[in-house]
Design a protein around this motif. Structure first.
Motif, PDB file in Angstrom:
ATOM      1  N   THR A   1       0.849  -1.185   0.000  1.00  0.00           N
ATOM      2  CA  THR A   1       0.000   0.000   0.000  1.00  0.00           C
ATOM      3  C   THR A   1       0.887   1.237   0.000  1.00  0.00           C
ATOM      4  O   THR A   1       2.038   1.194   0.435  1.00  0.00           O
ATOM      5  CB  THR A   1      -0.902   0.020   1.244  1.00  0.00           C
ATOM      6  OG1 THR A   1      -0.081  -0.039   2.419  1.00  0.00           O
ATOM      7  CG2 THR A   1      -1.865  -1.154   1.239  1.00  0.00           C
ATOM      8  N   VAL A   2       0.335   2.332  -0.516  1.00  0.00           N
ATOM      9  CA  VAL A   2       1.117   3.569  -0.592  1.00  0.00           C
ATOM     10  C   VAL A   2       0.214   4.769  -0.321  1.00  0.00           C
ATOM     11  O   VAL A   2      -0.915   4.827  -0.803  1.00  0.00           O
ATOM     12  CB  VAL A   2       1.855   3.680  -1.950  1.00  0.00           C
ATOM     13  CG1 VAL A   2       0.910   3.707  -3.108  1.00  0.00           C
ATOM     14  CG2 VAL A   2       2.790   4.864  -1.978  1.00  0.00           C
ATOM     15  N   CYS A   3       0.715   5.717   0.478  1.00  0.00           N
ATOM     16  CA  CYS A   3      -0.055   6.915   0.818  1.00  0.00           C
ATOM     17  C   CYS A   3       0.183   8.011  -0.225  1.00  0.00           C
ATOM     18  O   CYS A   3       1.105   7.935  -1.038  1.00  0.00           O
ATOM     19  CB  CYS A   3       0.310   7.412   2.217  1.00  0.00           C
ATOM     20  SG  CYS A   3       1.961   8.137   2.355  1.00  0.00           S
TER      21      CYS A   3
ATOM     22  N   CYS B   1       3.704   9.648  -0.167  1.00  0.00           N
ATOM     23  CA  CYS B   1       4.761   8.832  -0.785  1.00  0.00           C
ATOM     24  C   CYS B   1       4.596   8.754  -2.299  1.00  0.00           C
ATOM     25  O   CYS B   1       5.586   8.749  -3.021  1.00  0.00           O
ATOM     26  CB  CYS B   1       4.798   7.443  -0.145  1.00  0.00           C
ATOM     27  SG  CYS B   1       5.455   7.488   1.541  1.00  0.00           S
TER      28      CYS B   1
ATOM     29  N   CYS C   1       1.191   2.668   5.419  1.00  0.00           N
ATOM     30  CA  CYS C   1       1.850   2.833   4.124  1.00  0.00           C
ATOM     31  C   CYS C   1       3.105   1.962   4.120  1.00  0.00           C
ATOM     32  O   CYS C   1       3.879   1.973   5.077  1.00  0.00           O
ATOM     33  CB  CYS C   1       2.216   4.295   3.912  1.00  0.00           C
ATOM     34  SG  CYS C   1       3.220   4.603   2.434  1.00  0.00           S
TER      35      CYS C   1
ATOM     36  N   LYS D   1      -2.160   6.009   7.368  1.00  0.00           N
ATOM     37  CA  LYS D   1      -2.765   7.100   6.601  1.00  0.00           C
ATOM     38  C   LYS D   1      -3.745   6.499   5.613  1.00  0.00           C
ATOM     39  O   LYS D   1      -3.885   5.289   5.499  1.00  0.00           O
ATOM     40  CB  LYS D   1      -1.691   7.842   5.779  1.00  0.00           C
ATOM     41  CG  LYS D   1      -0.601   8.497   6.547  1.00  0.00           C
ATOM     42  CD  LYS D   1       0.323   9.167   5.568  1.00  0.00           C
ATOM     43  CE  LYS D   1       1.436   9.928   6.242  1.00  0.00           C
ATOM     44  NZ  LYS D   1       2.227  10.645   5.237  1.00  0.00           N
TER      45      LYS D   1
ATOM     46  N   VAL E   1      -4.443   5.186   2.235  1.00  0.00           N
ATOM     47  CA  VAL E   1      -3.549   4.568   1.252  1.00  0.00           C
ATOM     48  C   VAL E   1      -4.360   3.941   0.128  1.00  0.00           C
ATOM     49  O   VAL E   1      -5.576   3.778   0.234  1.00  0.00           O
ATOM     50  CB  VAL E   1      -2.661   3.472   1.902  1.00  0.00           C
ATOM     51  CG1 VAL E   1      -1.729   4.051   2.937  1.00  0.00           C
ATOM     52  CG2 VAL E   1      -3.503   2.354   2.488  1.00  0.00           C
TER      53      VAL E   1
END
Length: 66
Positions: free
Chosen positions: A18-20, A23, A56, A63, A65
């Protein structure tokens, strides 16, 4: 390539991580975090993408994501 295409490619390329938004903006050199937020929100309406609150994989902060 549009920002939406770049974000989609980045998210898919890092699956299942997963990525916020922060990022995404950082890794893709987007000028504002809001750009990443809007593009991630656009992706979230597609069946393949899920947006939610969790850690994240890049910054390890909890957060929103994708």
């Amino acid at each position: 390539m549009t920002d939406l295409e770049r974000v989609r490619e980045f998210v898919v390329g890092n699956w299942p991580n997963t990525v916020c938004d922060d990022c995404i903006a950082d890794k893709l050199d987007l000028s504002e975090r809001q750009q990443a937020h809007h593009r991630a929100a656009e992706l979230a309406v597609l069946p393949r993408f899920v947006r939610g609150r969790q850690g994240c994989s890049f910054c390890c902060q909890v957060k929103e994501v994708i």
